[in-house]
Design a protein around this motif. Structure first.
Motif, PDB file in Angstrom:
ATOM      1  N   ILE A   1     -10.630  44.237  25.207  1.00  0.00           N
ATOM      2  CA  ILE A   1      -9.022  43.440  24.884  1.00  0.00           C
ATOM      3  C   ILE A   1      -8.426  43.816  24.217  1.00  0.00           C
TER       4      ILE A   1
ATOM      5  N   ASN B   1      -5.759  39.032  22.555  1.00  0.00           N
ATOM      6  CA  ASN B   1      -6.529  39.926  22.213  1.00  0.00           C
ATOM      7  C   ASN B   1      -6.166  40.457  20.651  1.00  0.00           C
TER       8      ASN B   1
ATOM      9  N   GLU C   1     -11.015  35.501  22.180  1.00  0.00           N
ATOM     10  CA  GLU C   1     -11.231  36.630  23.050  1.00  0.00           C
ATOM     11  C   GLU C   1     -11.791  36.030  24.280  1.00  0.00           C
TER      12      GLU C   1
END
Length: 294
Positions: free
Chosen positions: A274, A243, A233
């Protein structure tokens, strides 16, 4: 003249990178003044610093320093935007105005000035000159912390440790405090000592090398799955930001019962982070899983 101009630009680089006073000759100061009058943003910054420090035959003059910093700021110079923001926050050479300070700091922060990001994050955290906003505080402190600012790491770490305005994440908070303390930031050192005294230990898993962590995760270690998700992340510890992989590992850890992973998914779907679209139903689902019975 060409040599002098090169010298002026080198001086500008020194000011912007090291943020220290510099010395020039009278001739260079005159050249800088002339160039500033003609609209050179770099020369305007240099002249502002001359007035700020009082050098080369120029008396120290905060009002003139503020004048030239603001002119350079209006041309988009991030260093000048950050500095004139500080001047307005302090009432130095200008009438104190925290709202104007926040406006200039935001311009500088958007251009990547780390100290402006820190200052703006603190303004949102404490509600100074802006409406108090934890989400914006987290945003700007995160940017400054990512660039290695120790005070931002301390403040953000404290927010995550206490769950103040953010999803509580003791491991991430502890890691940020450790990073800050590692740079000698005294408040972070005190906080870590306190946490250690009450029995808190930073998760050993957080410091494992990626190949070892990967194997643990693949073997079903739920904490390792969560730690890998966080690394993907944030793109930290030598792991390239990804992501899709982050989301996959968060889901795996959450499905295996990791409460912080569940809360992370709740936050991700709540805010649309994300690369996923905001999804209130999914957010509610994961927050609900993390806090059964509520």
């Amino acid at each position: 003249m060409k040599k002098s101009l090169v010298g002026a630009f080198l001086l500008l680089w020194v000011v912007m990178v090291t943020n220290v006073a510099f010395a020039t000759s009278k001739e260079e100061a005159t050249m800088i003044s002339n160039a500033a009058e003609r609209g050179s943003e770099g020369a305007q910054v240099l002249l502002a610093v001359i007035y700020q420090d009082g050098a080369d035959g120029y008396a120290k003059n905060d009002k003139m320093a503020a004048h030239w910093f603001e002119l350079a700021a209006e041309q988009g110079n991030a260093y000048a935007q950050k500095t004139i923001g500080d001047y307005y926050a302090q009432g130095r050479g200008v009438t104190k105005n925290l709202k104007v300070a926040a406006d200039w700091r935001e311009k500088a922060a958007n251009r990547g000035n780390v100290l402006a990001q820190l200052s703006l994050g603190k303004m949102y955290l404490y509600g100074e000159g802006v409406a108090q906003n934890n989400e914006k505080a987290e945003k700007w402190l995160s940017r400054a912390a990512f660039e290695g600012n120790s005070e931002a790491q301390y403040l953000l770490g404290s927010m995550y440790r206490m769950g103040y305005g953010v999803v509580r994440n003791e491991t991430l908070g502890g890691n940020l405090l450790a990073k800050s303390a590692g740079q000698g930031y005294q408040d972070a050192i005190k906080a870590l000592h306190f946490l250690e005294n009450v029995g808190f230990q930073i998760e050993e898993t957080f410091y494992k090398r990626m190949p070892n962590l990967q194997k643990l995760a693949e073997d079903g270690d739920v904490e390792a799955q969560y730690q890998i998700a966080m690394r993907y992340e944030s793109g930290s510890y030598g792991v390239k930001q990804d992501n899709a992989k982050a989301l996959a590992w968060f889901n795996k850890a959450a499905s295996n019962g990791h409460v912080l992973a569940m809360k992370s998914l709740g936050h991700i779907y709540e805010k649309g982070l994300i690369g996923v679209k905001a999804d209130p139903k999914m957010s509610e689902y994961w927050y609900g899983k993390a806090t059964p019975g509520k």
